[in-house]
Write an enzyme that holds these catalytic residues in place. Structure first.
Site, short mmCIF file in Angstrom:
data_model
loop_
_atom_site.label_atom_id
_atom_site.label_comp_id
_atom_site.label_asym_id
_atom_site.label_seq_id
_atom_site.Cartn_x
_atom_site.Cartn_y
_atom_site.Cartn_z
N HIS A 1 105.69 -66.33 3.21
CA HIS A 1 104.72 -65.27 3.45
C HIS A 1 104.68 -64.36 2.24
O HIS A 1 105.71 -64.10 1.62
CB HIS A 1 105.11 -64.45 4.69
CG HIS A 1 103.97 -63.67 5.24
ND1 HIS A 1 103.65 -62.42 4.78
CD2 HIS A 1 103.05 -63.99 6.17
CE1 HIS A 1 102.58 -62.00 5.42
NE2 HIS A 1 102.19 -62.92 6.27
N ASP B 1 102.17 -69.07 12.08
CA ASP B 1 101.47 -70.34 12.28
C ASP B 1 102.40 -71.48 12.70
O ASP B 1 101.96 -72.45 13.32
CB ASP B 1 100.72 -70.74 10.99
CG ASP B 1 99.61 -69.76 10.70
OD1 ASP B 1 98.92 -69.35 11.65
OD2 ASP B 1 99.43 -69.38 9.53
C1 LIG Z 1 101.90 -67.89 2.35
C2 LIG Z 1 102.11 -68.25 0.90
C3 LIG Z 1 100.76 -68.59 0.26
C4 LIG Z 1 102.72 -67.02 0.21
O1 LIG Z 1 102.82 -67.35 -1.10
P1 LIG Z 1 103.40 -66.36 -2.24
O2 LIG Z 1 103.66 -65.00 -1.75
O3 LIG Z 1 102.44 -66.49 -3.36
O4 LIG Z 1 104.79 -67.01 -2.50
P2 LIG Z 1 105.18 -67.84 -3.76
O5 LIG Z 1 104.22 -68.97 -3.93
O6 LIG Z 1 105.34 -66.86 -4.88
O7 LIG Z 1 106.57 -68.42 -3.29
C5 LIG Z 1 107.82 -68.11 -3.84
C6 LIG Z 1 108.62 -69.42 -3.93
O8 LIG Z 1 108.74 -70.01 -2.63
C7 LIG Z 1 108.12 -71.29 -2.62
N1 LIG Z 1 107.38 -71.39 -1.36
C8 LIG Z 1 106.67 -70.44 -0.77
N2 LIG Z 1 106.14 -70.90 0.37
C9 LIG Z 1 106.53 -72.19 0.46
C10 LIG Z 1 106.30 -73.19 1.41
N3 LIG Z 1 105.56 -72.93 2.48
N4 LIG Z 1 106.85 -74.40 1.22
C11 LIG Z 1 107.62 -74.64 0.13
N5 LIG Z 1 107.87 -73.72 -0.81
C12 LIG Z 1 107.33 -72.51 -0.65
C13 LIG Z 1 107.17 -71.28 -3.79
O9 LIG Z 1 106.88 -72.58 -4.24
C14 LIG Z 1 107.94 -70.48 -4.79
O10 LIG Z 1 108.97 -71.29 -5.30
P3 LIG Z 1 109.37 -71.22 -6.85
O11 LIG Z 1 109.82 -69.80 -7.07
O12 LIG Z 1 110.42 -72.25 -6.97
O13 LIG Z 1 108.10 -71.53 -7.59
C15 LIG Z 1 103.07 -69.45 0.75
O14 LIG Z 1 104.32 -69.11 1.31
C16 LIG Z 1 102.51 -70.71 1.37
O15 LIG Z 1 101.74 -71.41 0.74
N6 LIG Z 1 102.90 -71.01 2.64
C17 LIG Z 1 102.37 -72.17 3.33
C18 LIG Z 1 101.03 -71.87 3.96
C19 LIG Z 1 101.17 -70.97 5.14
O16 LIG Z 1 101.99 -71.17 6.01
N7 LIG Z 1 100.28 -69.98 5.20
C20 LIG Z 1 100.24 -69.04 6.27
C21 LIG Z 1 100.67 -67.70 5.80
S1 LIG Z 1 100.79 -66.55 7.13
#
Ligand SMILES: CC(C)(COP(=O)(O)OP(=O)(O)OC[C@H]1O[C@@H](n2cnc3c(N)ncnc32)[C@H](O)[C@@H]1OP(=O)(O)O)[C@@H](O)C(=O)NCCC(=O)NCCS
Length: 374
Positions: free
Chosen positions: A259, A310
Site C-alpha cells: 500500500h 482487496d
Molecule cells: C499498492 C501499490 C501500487 C503501492 O505501491 P508503492 O507505494 O509505489 O510501493 P512501491 O512500489 O514503492 O513498493 C516498495 C517495494 O515493495 C515492493 N512491492 C510493493 N507492493 C508489492 C506487491 N504487491 N508485490 C510484490 N512486491 C511489492 C515493490 O516492488 C518495492 O520493492 P523494491 O524496493 O525491491 O523495488 C503496490 O503495493 C502494488 O502494486 N500492490 C499490488 C496491487 C494492489 O494490491 N493494489 C491495491 C492497493 S489498495
C-alpha cells in the site's frame, strides 16, 4: 523553494489538499469515527449518510434517506436497453462507467452545481449504481432484471439485484461490512481524480466517470479482481509456497499486497479477513483461505509486505458466490459515497488543481523548416 526541491514521484507523502471527510493519520477514520467502530456498529446505509451529510443519521434521518434512495431506484429505459445490448465480452467496469455517464443526460438538475443539487445527484447515483450492476449481470445471463427491494438494506439489495433471492443474514452482513470498508479513503488515486475534475468547475457526473476509470486499474480497485486469478494460479495450499517464492523471484507484483500509505498493514484487511474465513467455512471449501494464509506468511516474512483490503475482499466475494468481474463494480457502488463527498467538498472550497512538472526533455532548440530536416 524551487519546483525540483519539492518533487515527489507519484506525489508520495505530498499533502495535496484539505479534507473533513476522512484521515488515515492515526488509523482510518471517516468524519472522525474509527472505521473499526463503523464496521462493528453501523451499516453501509448509515456510513453512506455519514459521508454525504457529515453526521451519523438518527433513525428518522436514516428512514428519510432510505426513502429518497428507494424513490430513485429505477433506470431510464434507454440505459436498460444499452445494458442488454453492449457487446459480449465487455468489461463490467467499462459498462458501469458508460451507464453512469449516460445518467448525466437524464439528470433533471444538469447545469446546477450547487451544494444541494450535488447532494441530490450523489444520492441518485448511490441508488442507481446497484441497479446498473444487477441489470447488466442478469442481462449477460439472459435473465430479466428484478425490481429493487430497498427495504432489505443497501448491501442485501445489491445481492438480491444479482440473484433475485434475498441473501442470508450472514452473507448480507459480510457484504455490508465490505462496503463500509470500501466507502472512503482520503486522497487515493480515484478520489484525487474526482477532485481534479471538479476543480476545473466541471460537473459531478464527469468527476465520477473519471474516478471509475481510475479505480479500474489493477494497482487500485482492479486488484480485488486479480486476487482470485492469483490464488487460482497458485493452485492450492500444497503448491502455494513454491508458487509465491517463484513469483517473488520473478519480481512479480502480488495483487492485494502492499500500500502506498500503509507500510505496516491495513486495518481494513484484518477486519474483512474474519468475514472471508467464515464465509469460506460456510461453503465447506477452505482451500483458498489456506492458500491465502501461506502466501500471506511468505510475503510478510520475506518482503515485509502486508495484505490490503482487496486481499480478503476478493476471497469474501468469491465465497459469497459472486463472479469476479463484478468485484471492482462493487467497489464503485460503495466508493461513490466517498467520491461524491469529496466532489461536494472540492466544489464548496474550490481552487483549480494544477501542479507543476519537473522537465526532463531536451534543452531549448530551434525549429528548422521541414525542407531542412533531411
Ligand atoms: C499498492 C501499490 C501500487 C503501492 O505501491 P508503492 O507505494 O509505489 O510501493 P512501491 O512500489 O514503492 O513498493 C516498495 C517495494 O515493495 C515492493 N512491492 C510493493 N507492493 C508489492 C506487491 N504487491 N508485490 C510484490 N512486491 C511489492 C515493490 O516492488 C518495492 O520493492 P523494491 O524496493 O525491491 O523495488 C503496490 O503495493 C502494488 O502494486 N500492490 C499490488 C496491487 C494492489 O494490491 N493494489 C491495491 C492497493 S489498495
Amino acid at each position: 523553494m524551487s519546483t525540483s526541491e519539492i518533487y515527489s514521484p507519484g506525489l508520495e507523502g505530498v499533502i495535496a489538499g484539505e479534507t473533513d471527510i476522512s484521515t488515515v493519520t492515526g488509523g482510518l477514520r471517516y468524519r472522525g469515527y474509527p472505521v473499526t467502530e463503523l464496521a462493528a456498529k453501523s451499516t453501509f446505509d448509515e456510513v453512506a449518510y455519514l459521508l454525504l451529510h457529515g453526521e451519523l443519521p438518527t433513525r428518522a434521518q436514516l428512514g428519510a434517506f432510505n426513502k429518497r434512495l428507494a424513490a430513485a431506484q429505477s433506470l431510464p429505459s434507454l440505459i436498460s436497453d444499452v445494458l442488454k445490448k453492449v457487446p459480449d465480452g465487455a468489461v463490467p467496469m467499462d459498462v458501469v462507467r458508460t451507464a453512469v455517464s449516460m445518467l448525466a443526460h437524464f439528470d433533471p438538475e444538469i447545469g446546477d452545481e450547487s451544494h444541494d443539487a450535488n447532494l441530490r445527484k450523489s444520492e441518485c447515483l448511490l441508488a442507481q449504481i446497484p441497479l446498473i450492476i444487477g441489470e447488466y449481470h442478469r442481462a449477460r445471463k439472459g435473465l430479466p432484471a428484478v425490481s429493487s427491494r430497498p427495504e432489505l438494506g443497501f448491501a442485501a439489495n445489491q445481492l438480491y439485484l444479482l440473484t433475485g433471492k434475498p441473501p442470508s443474514e450472514f452473507d448480507a452482513r459480510a457484504f455490508d461490512v465490505s462496503l463500509i470498508l470500501y466507502a472512503e479513503h482520503e486522497f487515493n488515486a480515484s478520489t484525487f481524480t474526482a477532485r481534479v475534475v471538479t476543480s476545473t468547475a466541471s460537473d459531478l457526473h464527469s468527476a465520477i466517470v473519471a474516478a471509475i476509470g481510475a479505480l479500474k486499474g489493477k494497482l487500485h480497485g482492479g486488484a480485488n479482481e486479480k486476487v482470485m486469478d492469483m490464488l487460482q494460479a497458485a493452485g492450492g495450499p500444497d503448491q502455494a509456497e513454491a508458487w509465491i517464492r517463484g513469483a517473488l523471484a520473478r519480481k512479480e507484483k502480488v495483487m492485494g499486497f502492499g500500500h502506498r500509505v500503509y507500510k505496516h498493514g491495513d486495518v481494513r484487511a484484518g477486519i474483512l479477513k474474519e468475514y472471508a474465513r467464515q464465509a469460506a467455512e460456510r461453503t465447506g471449501n477452505t482451500k483458498w483461505e489456506q492458500t491465502a494464509a501461506i502466501i500471506e506468511r511468505v510475503l510478510t516474512e520475506e518482503k515485509n509486505l502486508f495484505p490490503n483490503l482487496d486481499w480478503p475482499a476478493g476471497r469474501l466475494f468469491h465465497a459469497l458466490g459472486l463472479e469476479v468481474p463484478l468485484y471492482t463494480p462493487f467497489f464503485v457502488a460503495s466508493r461513490v459515497t466517498g467520491w461524491c463527498a469529496h466532489v461536494i467538498e472540492q466544489a464548496d472550497h474550490n481552487r483549480l488543481i494544477r501542479p507543476r512538472a519537473r522537465y526532463t526533455g531536451p534543452d531549448e532548440r530551434h525549429v528548422k523548416p521541414i525542407e531542412q530536416r533531411g
